[in-house]
Design an enzyme around this catalytic site. Structure first.
Site, PDB file in Angstrom:
ATOM      1  N   CYS A   2       0.864  -1.174   0.000  1.00  0.00           N
ATOM      2  CA  CYS A   2       0.000   0.000   0.000  1.00  0.00           C
ATOM      3  C   CYS A   2       0.899   1.221   0.000  1.00  0.00           C
ATOM      4  CB  CYS A   2      -0.918   0.007   1.221  1.00  0.00           C
ATOM      5  SG  CYS A   2      -2.028   1.435   1.269  1.00  0.00           S
ATOM      6  N   GLU A 105      -3.781   1.048  -6.156  1.00  0.00           N
ATOM      7  CA  GLU A 105      -2.788   0.053  -6.545  1.00  0.00           C
ATOM      8  C   GLU A 105      -2.632   0.132  -8.056  1.00  0.00           C
ATOM      9  OE1 GLU A 105       0.105  -1.541  -6.271  1.00  0.00           O
ATOM     10  OE2 GLU A 105      -0.746  -2.004  -4.301  1.00  0.00           O
TER      11      GLU A 105
END
Length: 221
Positions: A2, A105
């Site tokens: 992340c 992402e």
């Protein structure tokens, strides 16, 4: 992993979602990046109450010789955190929630670079990453734990941040729970049926861009 996320909830919504008595005013953030200050929620050991504070994203272990290590420790693998010198003490004593509205992402596309995707809860409700925090001199820093990707993320990336269900908050934050095997059981991939994902503009690639357009879906082609 992340590496960017969003916190667009109002202070009142954050207080309600995470059982906080008071949250100071703060602006929405749509492209939060490592090394920036982020909101974390921890339990005050003396009062037993949850508190929200700002910490630098990128954990600096208490034994570090300098702060540069923080840029390499924005994430911690949940499977090995109990064994790693950088994280094992924090996993035992200094756990936190990191409130979010969503995260980004990137999917590698052959011949086309990387396409960013935005992931959030169905209905765009607030949620929390599992985090760890540390003190280094007069600086407090934190990291986001990661786990194997669920089926929604797998086509994009093989890892995802650990998202804790609300019923796990008390146990995760409780400083008297120091059995790392016990808390490790909470660090599972979040159910994909409760999440949504869509491609967004590559504007999010720049940390200088921080507005609501970052999380808007691309028009259907």
């Amino acid at each position: 992993m992340c590496g960017r996320f969003v916190l667009a909830g109002t202070p009142e919504a954050v207080a309600s979602a995470f059982g906080l008595s008071k949250v100071d005013d703060f602006p929405p953030r749509y492209n939060i990046a490592p090394s920036q200050p982020i909101a974390i929620i921890r339990q005050n050991q003396a009062s037993g109450r949850r508190e929200l504070c700002l910490q630098r994203w990128g954990l600096i272990p208490s034994w570090a010789k300098d702060a540069t290590i923080g840029s390499k420790l924005i994430n911690a693998r949940s499977e090995t955190a109990a064994e790693k010198p950088s994280f094992r003490t924090a996993l035992k004593y200094r756990r936190c929630l990191i409130p979010a509205t969503g995260f980004y992402e990137w999917q590698a596309i052959k011949g086309k670079g990387k396409q960013p995707f935005f992931f959030s809860m169905m209905g765009n409700s607030l949620f929390a990453f599992a985090g760890l925090w540390e003190s280094w001199h007069d600086i407090e820093t934190c990291t986001i734990l990661t786990t194997a990707a669920n089926s929604l993320l797998q086509p994009i990336h093989d890892r995802m941040p650990v998202i804790l269900p609300a019923e796990a908050y008390d146990q995760w934050l409780d400083p008297t729970v120091q059995d790392t095997k016990q808390v490790a059981q909470l660090l599972q991939p979040f159910p994909d049926e409760s999440m949504q994902a869509f491609p967004v503009s590559t504007r999010v690639n720049s940390v200088k861009v921080d507005d609501a357009s970052c999380m808007e879906p691309l028009p259907a082609s």
